[in-house]
Design an enzyme around this catalytic site. Structure first.
Site, mmCIF file in Angstrom:
data_model
loop_
_atom_site.group_PDB
_atom_site.id
_atom_site.type_symbol
_atom_site.label_atom_id
_atom_site.label_comp_id
_atom_site.label_asym_id
_atom_site.label_seq_id
_atom_site.Cartn_x
_atom_site.Cartn_y
_atom_site.Cartn_z
ATOM 1 N N ASN A 1 -10.173 0.435 0.553
ATOM 2 C CA ASN A 1 -8.707 0.463 0.519
ATOM 3 C C ASN A 1 -8.238 -0.114 -0.813
ATOM 4 O OD1 ASN A 1 -5.978 -0.022 0.839
ATOM 5 N ND2 ASN A 1 -6.168 -1.003 2.849
ATOM 6 N N CYS B 1 0.814 -1.227 0.000
ATOM 7 C CA CYS B 1 0.000 0.000 0.000
ATOM 8 C C CYS B 1 0.846 1.275 0.000
ATOM 9 C CB CYS B 1 -0.920 0.033 1.211
ATOM 10 S SG CYS B 1 -1.972 -1.397 1.338
ATOM 11 N N HIS C 1 -3.100 7.420 3.275
ATOM 12 C CA HIS C 1 -3.555 6.124 2.778
ATOM 13 C C HIS C 1 -5.000 5.921 3.238
ATOM 14 C CE1 HIS C 1 -3.805 2.095 1.506
ATOM 15 N NE2 HIS C 1 -3.660 1.536 2.697
HETATM 16 O O1 UT7 Z 1 -3.704 -1.130 3.713
HETATM 17 C C1 UT7 Z 1 -2.894 -1.670 4.701
HETATM 18 C C2 UT7 Z 1 -3.288 -1.219 5.988
HETATM 19 N N1 UT7 Z 1 -4.454 -1.920 6.509
HETATM 20 C C3 UT7 Z 1 -5.019 -1.430 7.546
HETATM 21 O O2 UT7 Z 1 -4.606 -0.388 7.985
HETATM 22 C C4 UT7 Z 1 -6.113 -2.194 8.267
HETATM 23 C C5 UT7 Z 1 -5.924 -2.036 9.748
HETATM 24 N N2 UT7 Z 1 -6.937 -2.700 10.576
HETATM 25 C C6 UT7 Z 1 -8.200 -2.254 10.636
HETATM 26 O O3 UT7 Z 1 -8.578 -1.324 9.945
HETATM 27 C C7 UT7 Z 1 -9.125 -2.917 11.609
HETATM 28 O O4 UT7 Z 1 -8.380 -3.733 12.508
HETATM 29 C C8 UT7 Z 1 -10.238 -3.789 10.947
HETATM 30 C C9 UT7 Z 1 -11.232 -2.889 10.254
HETATM 31 C C10 UT7 Z 1 -9.613 -4.737 9.947
HETATM 32 C C11 UT7 Z 1 -10.977 -4.603 12.006
HETATM 33 O O5 UT7 Z 1 -11.520 -3.736 12.997
HETATM 34 P P1 UT7 Z 1 -11.371 -4.119 14.539
HETATM 35 O O6 UT7 Z 1 -12.041 -3.058 15.305
HETATM 36 O O7 UT7 Z 1 -9.896 -4.310 14.792
HETATM 37 O O8 UT7 Z 1 -12.194 -5.450 14.629
HETATM 38 P P2 UT7 Z 1 -11.719 -6.920 15.050
HETATM 39 O O9 UT7 Z 1 -10.891 -7.514 13.975
HETATM 40 O O10 UT7 Z 1 -11.172 -6.895 16.433
HETATM 41 O O11 UT7 Z 1 -13.083 -7.671 15.116
HETATM 42 C C12 UT7 Z 1 -14.069 -7.337 16.103
HETATM 43 C C13 UT7 Z 1 -15.241 -8.290 15.938
HETATM 44 C C14 UT7 Z 1 -14.842 -9.764 15.906
HETATM 45 O O12 UT7 Z 1 -15.873 -10.490 16.558
HETATM 46 P P3 UT7 Z 1 -15.648 -11.041 18.053
HETATM 47 O O13 UT7 Z 1 -14.431 -11.906 17.964
HETATM 48 O O14 UT7 Z 1 -15.435 -9.819 18.878
HETATM 49 O O15 UT7 Z 1 -16.917 -11.753 18.313
HETATM 50 C C15 UT7 Z 1 -14.867 -10.090 14.435
HETATM 51 O O16 UT7 Z 1 -15.142 -11.451 14.183
HETATM 52 O O17 UT7 Z 1 -15.887 -8.016 14.687
HETATM 53 C C16 UT7 Z 1 -16.017 -9.246 13.950
HETATM 54 N N3 UT7 Z 1 -15.926 -8.925 12.535
HETATM 55 C C17 UT7 Z 1 -16.987 -8.605 11.774
HETATM 56 N N4 UT7 Z 1 -18.291 -8.515 12.052
HETATM 57 C C18 UT7 Z 1 -19.115 -8.125 11.071
HETATM 58 C C19 UT7 Z 1 -14.807 -8.884 11.760
HETATM 59 N N5 UT7 Z 1 -15.125 -8.528 10.523
HETATM 60 C C20 UT7 Z 1 -16.478 -8.350 10.499
HETATM 61 C C21 UT7 Z 1 -17.392 -7.973 9.501
HETATM 62 N N6 UT7 Z 1 -18.687 -7.873 9.823
HETATM 63 N N7 UT7 Z 1 -17.000 -7.706 8.247
#
Ligand code: UT7
Length: 341
Positions: free
Chosen positions: A298, A127, A268
């Site tokens: 993204n 990226c 980004h």
């Molecule tokens: O381009 C390169 C750079 N990339 C980035 O900068 C991405 C960086 N990371 C992020 O933007 C975030 O970490 C994410 C958007 C990917 C995820 O957000 P988060 O607040 O860190 O969520 P999480 O991964 O901790 O997931 C929280 C909950 C989980 O459920 P439990 O385990 O708490 O029950 C996930 O299973 O949300 C669940 N979850 C979803 N639920 C509904 C994960 N993806 C989804 C989804 N829809 N699409």
């Protein structure tokens, strides 16, 4: 025998200023909304919007490839710059989704835009690739090796997205952005400072493990979805905020400017929460940031390039403005760049 060094061509030639003389971008027609995604995986608009800020993304057609999108963005940039393909000395394409492993996607774009005398290569910095390519272009121009360089960020991320994984498939989109860099004698307009950096210790928090010589394409690897993006979201999030802040501070410092001098930050486009966190830590309003991730998600190396073109064409950045670009990606890689527009 003692070797007599040849005199460097730089030594007798004046320092050059490198300007962006044209920008362009292209996104595919097909829109995939959060509601559409909720029919593919267990997710909903509320989760995606509140966690990322993304509302929709563009998806390339089956027969539309990274080189097609890159060539369209390049043509728009060439038109704005008023140059023909023959004037381009070098084409750099930042991409994690080349048309194929080799030859370089830059070579395919060369043919599509008629840049017959250009040297062509791809840059692999995920990226962050667009700013890595900008820095390389600047060095070639400042060293008097080349006059005119076409820099492109282009991605067909839909081709490496795991459409069964809700953790990642809601995040990405396709598109391309381009800029023409050329030396400009006199005046202050142009690239002032760029800082690029990497840390391979974190390679495994954001990568596509399959498809290279280490894990070649086999039926078994394909069944395990190894030819798709793997990401530890929370860890990447933390690294992204810290690294982009670092890149911003170093680029500003090198430029002899402070964040208060900056008219527009083009970051980004991964997650609105990352942008808000950076704005908070820099103690500036999020309104200073150009954001389009709600429309495109993204798009990796293309993201900052598309945003730069849109900020340019919409008048959000004006001649004389100081602009700060900051990016972050797999590798890990990150970069910051300050331009006087
Ligand atoms: O381009 C390169 C750079 N990339 C980035 O900068 C991405 C960086 N990371 C992020 O933007 C975030 O970490 C994410 C958007 C990917 C995820 O957000 P988060 O607040 O860190 O969520 P999480 O991964 O901790 O997931 C929280 C909950 C989980 O459920 P439990 O385990 O708490 O029950 C996930 O299973 O949300 C669940 N979850 C979803 N639920 C509904 C994960 N993806 C989804 C989804 N829809 N699409």
């Amino acid at each position: 025998m003692k070797r007599t060094p040849r005199s460097s061509p730089q030594s007798t030639k004046p320092q050059r200023t490198v300007s962006i003389i044209g920008t362009g971008s292209y996104v595919p027609e097909r829109i995939l909304s959060n509601a559409d995604l909720s029919k593919i995986v267990e997710t909903d608009d509320e989760w995606i919007t509140s966690r990322t800020g993304i509302k929709q993304r563009r998806i390339a057609a089956d027969d539309e490839f990274t080189s097609d999108m890159g060539a369209k963005a390049a043509r728009a940039a060439m038109e704005q710059a008023g140059i023909s393909g023959d004037e381009i000395d070098l084409i750099l394409v930042a991409t994690a989704t080349p048309d194929m492993v080799f030859p370089a996607t830059a070579c395919f774009i060369q043919t599509k835009i008629g840049a017959r005398k250009a040297a062509c290569l791809d840059i692999s910095a995920a990226c962050a690739g667009f700013l890595f390519a900008v820095e390389i272009a600047q060095q070639f121009i400042m060293s008097h090796t080349y006059d005119t360089v076409l820099v492109i960020g282009a991605e067909k991320l839909s081709s490496i997205t795991d459409w069964t994984n809700r953790n990642t498939c809601v995040l990405f989109g396709d598109g391309a952005g381009a800029a023409i860099l050329r030396h400009r004698g006199g005046g202050t307009h142009g690239l002032i400072s760029t800082h690029i950096a990497s840390d391979g210790n974190y390679a495994d928090i954001l990568w596509m493990p399959g498809g290279g010589c280490k894990t070649p394409i086999t039926r078994e690897n394909a069944d395990d979805h190894l030819q798709t993006i793997k990401m530890s979201g929370k860890e990447v999030y933390k690294q992204a905020v810290n690294s982009m802040l670092d890149a911003a501070k170093i680029a500003l410092d090198k430029a002899g400017l402070t964040i208060d001098d900056i008219a527009c930050v083009i970051p980004h486009q991964a997650n609105i929460r990352i942008i808000e966190a950076i704005a908070g830590r820099l103690k500036i309003s999020v309104d200073k940031f150009f954001v389009n991730l709600d429309c495109y998600g993204n798009t990796s190396a293309a993201a900052v390039a598309i945003a730069l073109d849109q900020a340019n064409r919409s008048g959000r950045i004006k001649v004389g403005d100081y602009v700060l670009m900051v990016v972050f990606g797999g590798g890990l890689t990150w970069a910051g760049s300050v331009i006087e527009w």
